[in-house]
Scaffold this active site. Structure first.
Site, PDB file in Angstrom:
ATOM      1  N   ASP A   1      99.974  43.852  19.643  1.00 52.71           N
ATOM      2  CA  ASP A   1      99.671  45.271  19.206  1.00 52.71           C
ATOM      3  C   ASP A   1     100.803  44.644  18.274  1.00 52.71           C
ATOM      4  O   ASP A   1     101.955  44.161  18.719  1.00 52.71           O
ATOM      5  CB  ASP A   1     100.091  46.184  19.935  1.00 52.71           C
TER       6      ASP A   1
ATOM      7  N   GLU B   1      96.184  55.850  21.571  1.00 48.44           N
ATOM      8  CA  GLU B   1      96.875  55.267  21.529  1.00 48.44           C
ATOM      9  C   GLU B   1      97.296  54.959  19.956  1.00 48.44           C
ATOM     10  O   GLU B   1      96.926  54.887  19.278  1.00 48.44           O
ATOM     11  CB  GLU B   1      96.138  53.717  21.914  1.00 48.44           C
TER      12      GLU B   1
HETATM   13  C1  FRU Z   1      97.430  49.311  23.154  1.00 40.78           C
HETATM   14  C2  FRU Z   1      98.147  49.853  23.968  1.00 40.78           C
HETATM   15  C3  FRU Z   1      99.470  50.058  23.995  1.00 40.78           C
HETATM   16  C4  FRU Z   1     100.080  49.526  24.664  1.00 40.78           C
HETATM   17  C5  FRU Z   1     100.556  47.701  25.239  1.00 40.78           C
HETATM   18  C6  FRU Z   1     100.327  47.667  25.906  1.00 40.78           C
HETATM   19  O1  FRU Z   1      96.690  48.487  22.977  1.00 40.78           O
HETATM   20  O2  FRU Z   1      97.737  50.200  25.081  1.00 40.78           O
HETATM   21  O3  FRU Z   1      98.781  51.572  23.918  1.00 40.78           O
HETATM   22  O4  FRU Z   1     101.787  50.133  24.235  1.00 40.78           O
HETATM   23  O5  FRU Z   1      98.892  48.383  24.316  1.00 40.78           O
HETATM   24  O6  FRU Z   1     100.254  46.233  26.376  1.00 40.78           O
END
Ligand code: FRU
Length: 440
Positions: free
Chosen positions: A53, A272
């Site tokens: 991310d 997300e």
């Molecule tokens: C999306 C996610 C986010 C979270 C992160 C954790 O890729 O699930 O929502 O902050 O990955 O690694």
């Protein structure tokens, strides 16, 4: 787009607008929504870490910040010798900077002592020379075992020094900004669902009203015995929402919870990394979601989904009738994830990370059954090619791609797409393989 299409927003359960099962049942791959296949980049720019991310340092008006000629981004990272599936348990936020939007350098971990057992996604604000990093503190500090509590945190005190290269320095102060209230936003102990969420803060200042907001991913409480989803308890467990808090004074560290912008009760558990692109007087609200987080009876993909409204607080209608904006090809359904859209001239660009490639299994869980060496080999762990999307009212269309981790400067002209070249009589041989750009 006619006005009529924007009147078709449907009420949510706790939010003004909802993503309905009927809308989500229209999700299907199309030429406009399927991204080209991704091949590994020629060289991994930051081989020492897995990168997933990612978010850019942005100014209050949402523009990508340019700090003495550098673009700056933040990513969740983990050592690259770690099994990729374990990365969420040790996620650390690092800063990267680039002089040209193509070559990126590692400025190292951002914090020495952040809150939480590990840090998950967020956003970053560059405000008059001050850097604020919003993130998710995942897990309880000091607990021996890994826990899944999530709090929204803002770190203040950052400054960037470009005198001798590039460095992002503190001292940082970490402020716990938001916890779920149990009414608009589910607490972990109320959760009946598969994956609890209260995370992924994203700063947005409404250009039309000046309202200062923090969006986040959450769940809407659905009490047992509720008549939501026709009373079906199996569907009720899927209760994702897009939350929002307001800062009445505009102070980046003072927030009050407000009603969610949208929920997906009976439809999907995880909305997300919510974020907004404002263009043509409309609010485009985007989220990433997974194939496995759709409620029973619905089929979706790992994809970027989007909604549009005339006001930030709604009522939102799904883009392209179903909400689907960008997904992976059928033969590489998990090649990228965690998309983030941002405006560029009259297009919208979308960055994401290069996830599992050379894998066409039915679910992400099947990855874990592969030998560890294969799990490592097939994980991209870097940024994916940036996708170019044309947006018009309630419709979107993939126009082509840029390179892996290619983030043009604000105002920088983009190359013509393949079909533009062909129209001008300068296309490549149509019988051969045409680069990853898609037809216009
Ligand atoms: C999306 C996610 C986010 C979270 C992160 C954790 O890729 O699930 O929502 O902050 O990955 O690694």
């Amino acid at each position: 787009m006619t006005d009529r299409s924007l009147d078709e927003g449907t009420p949510g359960y706790g939010a003004r607008a909802g993503w309905t099962r009927e809308q989500a049942s229209r999700i299907e791959r199309s030429d406009d929504t399927v991204a080209p296949i991704i091949y590994p980049p020629e060289d991994d720019q930051v081989p020492e870490v897995h990168i997933w991310d990612t978010w850019f340092l942005r100014t209050r008006d949402g523009t990508l910040a340019e700090v003495d000629g550098h673009r700056v981004c933040f990513s969740l990272t983990a050592p690259s010798d770690l099994l990729p599936g374990k990365r969420h348990d040790v996620a650390t936020i690092r800063c990267f900077y680039s002089p040209d939007g193509r070559t990126w350098h590692d400025a190292g971990p951002v914090f020495e002592a952040p809150l939480g057992q590990r840090q998950w996604a967020g956003s970053a604000l560059y405000d008059g020379g001050d850097v604020y990093v919003y993130y998710t503190a995942a897990g309880e500090d000091g607990a021996d075992d890994l826990t899944y509590t999530q709090r929204i945190v803002g770190a203040s005190g950052g400054t960037i020094d470009t005198g001798d290269g590039f460095s992002l320095e503190g001292p940082w102060t970490h402020h716990e900004l938001l916890c779920p209230d149990g009414e608009r936003y589910e607490r972990e102990d109320q959760s009946r669902g598969m994956i609890y969420t209260f995370r992924d803060p994203w700063f947005f200042e409404d250009p039309a009203t000046g309202e200062t907001c923090l969006l986040f991913e959450a769940n809407t409480p659905v009490p047992e015995g509720s008549d939501a989803c026709g009373g079906d308890p199996a569907q009720q467990e899927f209760n994702g929402s897009i939350g929002v808090a307001r800062s009445p004074s505009g102070d980046p560290l003072e927030w009050e919870l407000a009603d969610p912008l949208l929920d997906a009760v009976c439809v999907n558990q995880e909305l997300e990394r919510p974020h907004v692109v404002y263009r043509d007087g409309l609010y485009y609200l985007f989220v990433s979601s997974h194939l496995h987080t759709f409620a029973p009876g619905l089929e979706g993909f790992d994809a970027l989904y989007g909604f549009v409204a005339e006001e930030l607080h709604g009522d939102y209608v799904p883009l392209n009738d179903s909400g689907l904006v960008v997904t992976n090809p059928e033969n590489a359904p998990f090649q990228s994830y965690s998309w983030m859209a941002f405006p560029h001239d009259d297009e919208v660009l979308v960055q994401s990370f290069f996830n599992y490639f050379d894998f066409d299994g039915g679910t992400l869980d099947e990855i874990a059954h592969l030998p560890e060496s294969e799990q490592m080999r097939r994980f991209g762990g870097t940024l994916a090619p940036t996708i170019r999307v044309a947006v018009d009212g309630t419709r979107t269309r993939i126009r082509g791609t840029l390179g892996h981790w290619e983030i043009p400067k604000d105002g920088e002209a983009l190359p013509p797409t393949d079909s533009e070249l062909i129209r001008r009589g300068r296309g490549r041989d149509r019988g051969g393989y045409v680069t990853g750009t898609r037809e216009d």
